[in-house]
Design a protein around this motif. Structure first.
Motif, short mmCIF file in Angstrom:
data_model
loop_
_atom_site.label_atom_id
_atom_site.label_comp_id
_atom_site.label_asym_id
_atom_site.label_seq_id
_atom_site.Cartn_x
_atom_site.Cartn_y
_atom_site.Cartn_z
N PRO A 167 -15.65 -4.91 -7.15
CA PRO A 167 -14.84 -5.93 -6.48
C PRO A 167 -14.24 -6.93 -7.48
N ALA B 182 -8.42 -4.71 0.26
CA ALA B 182 -9.26 -3.55 -0.04
C ALA B 182 -9.88 -3.15 1.29
N SER C 32 -11.21 -5.50 -9.20
CA SER C 32 -10.10 -5.35 -8.25
C SER C 32 -9.46 -6.69 -7.93
N SER D 284 -12.06 -1.02 2.00
CA SER D 284 -13.52 -0.99 1.89
C SER D 284 -13.88 -1.41 0.47
N GLU E 246 0.85 -1.20 0.00
CA GLU E 246 0.00 0.00 0.00
C GLU E 246 0.88 1.24 0.00
N PRO F 150 -14.54 -1.57 -3.24
CA PRO F 150 -14.27 -0.71 -4.39
C PRO F 150 -15.49 -0.69 -5.32
N ASP F 151 -15.44 0.12 -6.38
CA ASP F 151 -16.57 0.18 -7.31
C ASP F 151 -16.86 -1.19 -7.88
#
Ligand SMILES: Cc1cc2nc3c(=O)[nH]c(=O)nc-3n(C[C@H](O)[C@H](O)[C@H](O)COP(=O)(O)OP(=O)(O)OC[C@H]3O[C@@H](n4cnc5c(N)ncnc54)[C@H](O)[C@@H]3O)c2cc1C
Length: 526
Positions: A512, A505, A515, A507, A404, A509-510
């Motif tokens: 999943p 992730a 991602s 939270s 990250e 994401p737009d």
């Protein structure tokens, strides 16, 4: 035509080679092991097995057996301390109880079991999982080309030779690794610290132990520096002697002029009790050194265990780091051999494991110097790091981890603070009695989904289809999951088969699905 073809040839069938054979077998890869000796270890050597190694053995299904067997050999949960003599003055208590303050971080425990007892258990499991084990077989030479490695092996008893052709080779051939030498890979570090000895002896030790439960007993007096380890029922043990004479200017060569009488003198000086009858069974000579190979890989050959790093046995790390090298390498080899991952995944072995080897070797050196060999302190010692950080708090940085952006730079952390960050070992949480989050990490990658996470299950199924590699999805109902894995109620965490966090992730994401597919493909180098 070569006589034998195998996906992976492991040279050396002791602690690390046998572990590698079992881990590969667990991943469905039947490796071939060649071992010079006629069987597994005949000397006890390593005995402290860390929680992280036990976690790896738990995935092999042999944790319980190892725990049961270990009880036969040692009183567990003993202390690590220092004495002037075993019968005499106590100098320091480093650890009062081996498992004090660490039970919460793992589903398993630190324990004591010698290589003599542990290696046959690993051998049995490796054989059950399909490994081809060849004892009394010495690899005498090898060469590699773009497609594989060809090794010439000689049987010690018949003298017959044959070739083995392998896609990859693991050098688990110990501290004097001829493979490492042939590859021209130098060792770098503190060098040889002493020509040490281990004296295996018999003596009635219960009176001098005086009921104390001692796992490792360091001895430091004007005559010698070393340590005892004593097995049940306190009639056998060993004494390691690293240096003798003036502690400020000691003799570091115990090999020259060594006689049985001298070993008896050393024992007497360490026991501090002239009345104890003692018999010497055997004496082993070995180098205490603190060095790490400058490369862990050359083409299709990977170094693991003492072939890759040699450290003084202060902290009980050497064998454990080797077991974890094997664990870290096995799934990568298996995934590449199956065509599930790009070959580049294998390039992540060295950047992940070499820093661990270096950190641990330096920490073993620090413990050696501060506990026994002050005269080696040149002012450049690494400050002592917590045992737990060394054992399981190390962090991987490689292209098999999607770090990250705000990730801090620390190379290790207390496992309670790793917080599910990519590159760290995924934290242990109890899901049910005797079922840990760690039990979910087996052959496949896992996607751990927080309670309110939507769309992640479908994303995992879709990634399995698109990437062509199984990805298991688990919704984690445990209340402390989000805190411990650093995600919100809608997040998810991708964990590798070796139990290290690859990506998360925090939270939802737009998409999943997009991602997960992206992260999964990237980590697999697809
Ligand atoms: C006194 C002492 C106490 C220790 N205590 C601990 C402890 O408590 N915890 C811990 O983690 N570590 C401990 N260690 C360290 C631990 O013993 C080593 O790190 C561990 O044995 C390394 O295992 P390995 O399989 O890499 O190498 P090795 O055990 O050296 O095995 C290498 C094997 O390769 C074989 N081999 C070599 N060349 C060939 C060839 N060409 N062909 C075929 N076979 C070959 C050899 O026969 C050998 O069996 C201790 C060490 C000592 C000396």
């Amino acid at each position: 035509m070569p006589a034998i073809e195998t996906p992976v040839l492991i040279v050396g069938g002791s602690l690390v080679g046998m572990s590698a054979a079992a881990f590969l077998g667990h991943q469905g890869i039947r490796a071939t092991v060649v071992e010079h000796h006629r069987g597994t270890a005949i000397h006890p050597r390593a005995a402290l097995i860390t929680q992280r190694s036990m976690e790896a053995f738990r995935t092999l299904g042999i944790e319980r057996t190892i725990r049961e067997e270990s009880e036969k050999q040692f009183v567990q949960d003993g202390a690590v301390m220092a004495v002037e003599t075993l019968a005499g003055r106590e100098l320091a208590w480093f650890i009062a109880n081996l498992n004090d303050g660490v039970r919460d971080v793992s589903p398993t425990v630190r324990l004591f079991i010698t290589q003599k007892l542990l290696e046959p258990l690993l051998q049995q499991r490796a054989e059950e999982l399909g490994a081809d084990l060849r004892f009394a077989s010495e690899m005498i030479s090898f060469e590699q080309d773009l497609a594989g490695v060809t090794a010439l092996v000689r049987h010690r008893d018949t003298g017959e030779t044959h070739t083995i052709r392998a896609r990859y080779m693991i050098a688990a051939d110990g501290p004097r690794s001829r493979i490492r030498e042939q590859l021209g890979i130098p060792l770098k570090g503190r060098g040889v610290l002493s020509n040490s000895i281990t004296i295996y002896f018999r003596a009635p030790l219960a009176p001098v132990l005086r009921g104390r439960n001692l796992s490792v007993i360091l001895v430091s007096n004007p005559m010698l520096r070393g340590f005892f380890r004593v097995e049940k029922p306190f009639e056998t043990g060993f004494l390691v002697v690293n240096t003798t004479g003036d502690p400020a200017h000691p003799h570091e060569d115990l090999w020259t002029g060594l006689t049985n009488e001298r070993c008896i003198e050393y024992l007497r000086a360490a026991l501090g009790d002239d009345t104890t009858a003692r018999t010497i069974d055997d004496v082993m000579k070995w180098n205490a050194r603190a060095d790490v190979a400058v490369r862990f890989r050359e083409g299709r050959v990977f170094l693991a265990g003492d072939a890759a790093h040699v450290m003084p046995p202060y902290g009980g790390y050497g064998g454990n780091v080797g077991i974890q090298d094997a664990h870290a390498l096995a799934w990568k080899l298996a995934y590449v051999l199956r065509g599930w991952a790009g070959e580049e995944l294998l390039s992540t072995y060295e950047p992940e494991r070499r820093p661990v080897g270096s950190l641990t070797t330096e920490q073993a050196f620090t413990r050696y110097v501060t506990r026994e060999a002050r005269y080696l302190d040149r002012g450049d010692l690494q400050p002592q790091v917590e045992d737990l950080n060394i054992e399981m708090g190390y962090r991987y940085r490689s292209s098999a981890v999607l770090a990250e952006p705000q990730a801090h730079d620390r190379a290790h952390a207390n496992p309670r603070e790793a917080g599910g960050r990519p590159g760290f070992r995924a934290p242990h949480l109890w899901l049910q009695p005797n079922v840990s989050t760690l039990d979910l990490f087996d052959r496949n990658f896992s996607l751990l989904i927080a309670q309110q996470g939507e769309g992640w299950r479908q994303a995992a199924a879709s990634a399995t289809r698109q990437v062509g590699v199984p990805l298991d999805a688990h919704k984690i109902e445990c209340a402390s999951f989000c805190d411990n894995y650093g995600v919100s109620g809608t997040g998810a965490v991708l964990v590798r088969p070796d139990g290290f966090v690859a990506w998360r992730a925090q939270s939802a994401p737009d998409s999943p699905e997009r991602s997960v597919v992206r992260a999964f493909s990237a980590v697999l180098h697809r």
